[in-house]
Motif scaffolding. Structure first.
Motif, PDB file in Angstrom:
ATOM      1  N   THR A   1       3.542   5.200  -3.747  1.00 37.95           N
ATOM      2  CA  THR A   1       2.768   3.981  -3.976  1.00 37.95           C
ATOM      3  C   THR A   1       3.371   2.820  -3.201  1.00 37.95           C
ATOM      4  O   THR A   1       2.663   2.062  -2.526  1.00 37.95           O
ATOM      5  CB  THR A   1       2.749   3.634  -5.474  1.00 37.95           C
ATOM      6  OG1 THR A   1       2.195   4.719  -6.213  1.00 37.95           O
ATOM      7  CG2 THR A   1       1.937   2.378  -5.731  1.00 37.95           C
ATOM      8  N   GLY A   2       4.689   2.676  -3.285  1.00 41.07           N
ATOM      9  CA  GLY A   2       5.363   1.602  -2.574  1.00 41.07           C
ATOM     10  C   GLY A   2       5.229   1.708  -1.074  1.00 41.07           C
ATOM     11  O   GLY A   2       5.049   0.691  -0.375  1.00 41.07           O
ATOM     12  N   TYR A   3       5.281   2.911  -0.547  1.00 45.28           N
ATOM     13  CA  TYR A   3       5.173   3.093   0.898  1.00 45.28           C
ATOM     14  C   TYR A   3       3.790   2.669   1.408  1.00 45.28           C
ATOM     15  O   TYR A   3       3.670   2.059   2.469  1.00 45.28           O
ATOM     16  CB  TYR A   3       5.442   4.555   1.269  1.00 45.28           C
ATOM     17  CG  TYR A   3       6.850   5.010   0.977  1.00 45.28           C
ATOM     18  CD1 TYR A   3       7.903   4.096   0.917  1.00 45.28           C
ATOM     19  CD2 TYR A   3       7.151   6.357   0.754  1.00 45.28           C
ATOM     20  CE1 TYR A   3       9.202   4.519   0.655  1.00 45.28           C
ATOM     21  CE2 TYR A   3       8.432   6.783   0.492  1.00 45.28           C
ATOM     22  CZ  TYR A   3       9.455   5.862   0.449  1.00 45.28           C
ATOM     23  OH  TYR A   3      10.741   6.279   0.186  1.00 45.28           O
ATOM     24  N   GLU A   4       2.764   2.990   0.650  1.00 44.80           N
ATOM     25  CA  GLU A   4       1.425   2.571   1.072  1.00 44.80           C
ATOM     26  C   GLU A   4       1.250   1.068   0.912  1.00 44.80           C
ATOM     27  O   GLU A   4       0.583   0.413   1.721  1.00 44.80           O
ATOM     28  CB  GLU A   4       0.365   3.334   0.277  1.00 44.80           C
ATOM     29  CG  GLU A   4      -1.077   3.024   0.677  1.00 44.80           C
ATOM     30  CD  GLU A   4      -1.405   3.349   2.129  1.00 44.80           C
ATOM     31  OE1 GLU A   4      -2.484   2.943   2.605  1.00 44.80           O
ATOM     32  OE2 GLU A   4      -0.588   4.004   2.813  1.00 44.80           O
ATOM     33  N   GLN A   5       1.850   0.499  -0.124  1.00 45.67           N
ATOM     34  CA  GLN A   5       1.805  -0.956  -0.288  1.00 45.67           C
ATOM     35  C   GLN A   5       2.379  -1.662   0.932  1.00 45.67           C
ATOM     36  O   GLN A   5       1.758  -2.568   1.497  1.00 45.67           O
ATOM     37  CB  GLN A   5       2.609  -1.374  -1.521  1.00 45.67           C
ATOM     38  CG  GLN A   5       1.969  -1.067  -2.858  1.00 45.67           C
ATOM     39  CD  GLN A   5       2.871  -1.510  -4.010  1.00 45.67           C
ATOM     40  OE1 GLN A   5       4.077  -1.733  -3.827  1.00 45.67           O
ATOM     41  NE2 GLN A   5       2.306  -1.644  -5.194  1.00 45.67           N
ATOM     42  N   VAL A   6       3.578  -1.274   1.337  1.00 42.95           N
ATOM     43  CA  VAL A   6       4.242  -2.006   2.419  1.00 42.95           C
ATOM     44  C   VAL A   6       3.580  -1.745   3.768  1.00 42.95           C
ATOM     45  O   VAL A   6       3.614  -2.598   4.663  1.00 42.95           O
ATOM     46  CB  VAL A   6       5.752  -1.703   2.476  1.00 42.95           C
ATOM     47  CG1 VAL A   6       6.419  -2.142   1.181  1.00 42.95           C
ATOM     48  CG2 VAL A   6       6.046  -0.242   2.752  1.00 42.95           C
ATOM     49  N   ARG A   7       2.974  -0.574   3.928  1.00 41.96           N
ATOM     50  CA  ARG A   7       2.217  -0.338   5.161  1.00 41.96           C
ATOM     51  C   ARG A   7       1.084  -1.339   5.271  1.00 41.96           C
ATOM     52  O   ARG A   7       0.863  -1.955   6.324  1.00 41.96           O
ATOM     53  CB  ARG A   7       1.664   1.095   5.181  1.00 41.96           C
ATOM     54  CG  ARG A   7       0.944   1.450   6.485  1.00 41.96           C
ATOM     55  CD  ARG A   7      -0.106   2.526   6.290  1.00 41.96           C
ATOM     56  NE  ARG A   7      -1.176   2.107   5.394  1.00 41.96           N
ATOM     57  CZ  ARG A   7      -2.164   1.303   5.741  1.00 41.96           C
ATOM     58  NH1 ARG A   7      -2.225   0.783   6.965  1.00 41.96           N
ATOM     59  NH2 ARG A   7      -3.087   0.968   4.861  1.00 41.96           N
ATOM     60  N   SER A   8       0.346  -1.531   4.173  1.00 40.43           N
ATOM     61  CA  SER A   8      -0.767  -2.469   4.167  1.00 40.43           C
ATOM     62  C   SER A   8      -0.287  -3.906   4.353  1.00 40.43           C
ATOM     63  O   SER A   8      -0.871  -4.682   5.123  1.00 40.43           O
ATOM     64  CB  SER A   8      -1.539  -2.339   2.848  1.00 40.43           C
ATOM     65  OG  SER A   8      -2.525  -3.334   2.720  1.00 40.43           O
ATOM     66  N   VAL A   9       0.783  -4.279   3.659  1.00 45.83           N
ATOM     67  CA  VAL A   9       1.305  -5.639   3.755  1.00 45.83           C
ATOM     68  C   VAL A   9       1.794  -5.937   5.168  1.00 45.83           C
ATOM     69  O   VAL A   9       1.535  -7.016   5.723  1.00 45.83           O
ATOM     70  CB  VAL A   9       2.437  -5.850   2.724  1.00 45.83           C
ATOM     71  CG1 VAL A   9       3.212  -7.132   3.025  1.00 45.83           C
ATOM     72  CG2 VAL A   9       1.868  -5.890   1.310  1.00 45.83           C
ATOM     73  N   ALA A  10       2.501  -4.999   5.784  1.00 42.23           N
ATOM     74  CA  ALA A  10       2.992  -5.213   7.151  1.00 42.23           C
ATOM     75  C   ALA A  10       1.832  -5.394   8.118  1.00 42.23           C
ATOM     76  O   ALA A  10       1.883  -6.242   9.016  1.00 42.23           O
ATOM     77  CB  ALA A  10       3.864  -4.037   7.580  1.00 42.23           C
ATOM     78  N   ALA A  11       0.775  -4.615   7.919  1.00 47.04           N
ATOM     79  CA  ALA A  11      -0.401  -4.744   8.780  1.00 47.04           C
ATOM     80  C   ALA A  11      -1.042  -6.115   8.605  1.00 47.04           C
ATOM     81  O   ALA A  11      -1.468  -6.749   9.579  1.00 47.04           O
ATOM     82  CB  ALA A  11      -1.405  -3.640   8.463  1.00 47.04           C
ATOM     83  N   ALA A  12      -1.105  -6.598   7.365  1.00 50.84           N
ATOM     84  CA  ALA A  12      -1.697  -7.914   7.107  1.00 50.84           C
ATOM     85  C   ALA A  12      -0.870  -9.021   7.746  1.00 50.84           C
ATOM     86  O   ALA A  12      -1.417  -9.951   8.356  1.00 50.84           O
ATOM     87  CB  ALA A  12      -1.810  -8.137   5.599  1.00 50.84           C
ATOM     88  N   ILE A  13       0.435  -8.949   7.624  1.00 48.71           N
ATOM     89  CA  ILE A  13       1.303  -9.965   8.224  1.00 48.71           C
ATOM     90  C   ILE A  13       1.154  -9.969   9.740  1.00 48.71           C
ATOM     91  O   ILE A  13       1.177 -11.030  10.379  1.00 48.71           O
ATOM     92  CB  ILE A  13       2.771  -9.714   7.820  1.00 48.71           C
ATOM     93  CG1 ILE A  13       2.952  -9.998   6.324  1.00 48.71           C
ATOM     94  CG2 ILE A  13       3.726 -10.577   8.641  1.00 48.71           C
ATOM     95  CD1 ILE A  13       4.326  -9.620   5.789  1.00 48.71           C
TER      96      ILE A  13
END
Length: 465
Positions: A382-394
């Motif tokens: 769950t955390g890995y998918e969260q940070v993938r999405s957040v990094a893409a947004a940033i």
């Protein structure tokens, strides 16, 4: 200087934090990971003796594996279960080493704000970079400017108390010499001696409690553990979901945990006290602890108490940041309904990413276990998918950031924690979270084998205690 030229501060060099840094690098964004411990994965190392119930194939971030590949690193057998120590030494530390000076250890974040703006000020707020205050081990302080902040600091440092009301029980602090808030490492001779031959109360109903009960049962059966006995204290009653999903759990090792706890009771190594909410700790004439319930009941004295009632997010260093958190879980408001044990069935969590993790303060994200606030059952994937999405947004790639895909294994448990205290709640054929019978001491039956533990030791088979 444009804020876009500043680094993204990542708080915490645990699994989610290091994965966040990796995804940022993959997108050409400079990360700076700040870790309070003296090594990467400091919190994971504190439960190095506990085995995960997820396999190596589920606890390695794909982007991190790609970054590690040129170093000659190879993921261990994806079908095997690492311990916390394995995870830290064989994955987290090599990943931190590869990130090099992008990771600073012994660096504690003491505050986050907008440069020159406290939380009251609106004017020009979003144009200001973030100001991150840190303190190093030698006492030196520094302010670091950042374009965004990803808080992946977890919840390990703030364990829940024994008190049934969410506050420490009366006398809990003064009884600290007899209370632990962690699963004991019984391979450590000093720790083993603390519990061998003793009567120990275990408070909690999640994976950590299951693990502690199984460990104590194993000690009771050993040559040096004669007389070891556990008293398992549950705030709710015994129902079909008490021991998690069992054989219906799509993570077999997670299901085995609950069955191991059941076996400990069945073999006589533990008694279960149900419907007991601890109000106070008192001492008898011999200095042993007597647990007193909100209903006035007093349990037989115990030598030690292990409190495993989950963890809470530390929000103190974010006091000057405008967060939008759920009033119950202290999780982002858009994420909370997806994970709330009062409503959620504790099975699959819907895919979520940067939008569910965002706050009124644009550019701040709580990820990993901290994003769940007080909710249990967090998985590394769950955390890995969260940070993938957040990094893409940033990085400005909203198409990728919004394309969130996540499928989690079912627990085999239905119903939410909100049912635990409802007297007329009925157990369903699906093993719902069900009724709370009158408080009683019970003996259960059903043999089982000891299983593995969660990557977040506070996680429950369904919901928190």
């Amino acid at each position: 200087m444009s804020t876009q030229q500043l680094p993204v501060i990542v708080v915490g060099a645990g699994p989610a934090g290091l994965a966040a840094a990796t995804h940022l690098i993959e997108r050409g964004v400079e990360p700076l990971v700040l870790e309070a411990g003296d090594k990467a994965g400091a919190a994971v190392r504190e439960w190095s003796h506990v085995r995960l119930f997820s396999t190596w194939g589920e606890v390695v971030d794909p982007a991190a594996e790609k970054l590690l590949a040129p170093t000659g690193w190879a993921r261990p057998d994806p079908a095997t279960y690492p311990s916390g120590g394995d995870w830290a030494e064989q994955y987290l530390q090599p990943l931190a080493d590869t990130l090099g000076d992008k990771v600073r250890t012994s660096t504690t974040v003491t505050g986050v704000s907008r440069a020159g703006r406290d939380r009251i000020v609106d004017a020009g707020r979003e144009q200001q970079p973030f100001a991150v205050h840190v303190e190093y081990a030698d006492g030196r302080e520094e302010r670091i400017l950042a374009r965004a902040v990803i808080d992946a600091s977890g919840t390990w440092a703030t364990a829940g108390p024994a008190g049934g009301s969410g506050l420490p029980a009366l006398g809990e602090k003064t009884a600290a010499d007899r209370i632990s808030y962690r699963v004991p490492d019984l391979k450590n001779p000093a720790v083993r001696a603390r519990y061998a031959g003793k009567r120990t109360a275990v408070i909690g109903s999640g994976a950590s409690a299951f693990t502690a009960l199984a460990y104590l049962a194993e000690l009771a059966e050993s040559e040096d553990g004669t007389g070891t006995h556990a008293v398992w204290i549950l705030r709710r009653g015994i129902s079909g979901s008490t021991f998690g999903g069992g054989t219906a759990d799509q993570l077999p090792a997670r299901g085995a945990l609950g069955l191991a706890a059941k076996a400990a009771v069945d073999k006589g190594h533990a008694d279960a006290v149900t419907g007991f909410r601890t109000e106070a700790f008192e001492r008898d004439a011999d200095g042993r602890l007597v647990l007193v319930g909100e209903d006035g009941r007093r349990l037989e004295p115990v030598d030690e108490v292990i409190v495993l009632t989950g963890f809470r997010p530390d929000l103190s260093f974010l006091a000057e940041i405008r967060l939008n958190l759920d009033e119950r879980l202290q999780a982002p408001v858009e994420l909370a309904p997806l994970i709330d044990p009062n409503q959620h069935s504790c099975g699959t969590v819907y895919p979520h990413g940067h939008r569910e993790l965002s706050h009124p303060e644009q550019g701040v994200y709580l990820v990993g276990m901290k994003s769940y606030g007080r909710a249990p059952t967090f998985l590394a994937m769950t955390g890995y998918e969260q940070v993938r999405s957040v990094a893409a947004a940033i990085a400005g790639d909203l198409d990728s950031a919004d394309r969130v895909e996540l499928t989690l294994p079912e627990t085999g448990v239905c119903g939410g924690a909100g049912l635990f205290d409802t007297p007329d709640a009925q157990q369903t054929d699906g093993g719902g979270c069900c009724a709370a019978p009158e408080p009683q001491l019970v003996q259960l039956a059903a043999p089982a084998a000891v299983g593995a533990a969660s990557e977040d030791p506070s996680a429950g088979g369904c919901c928190g205690s």
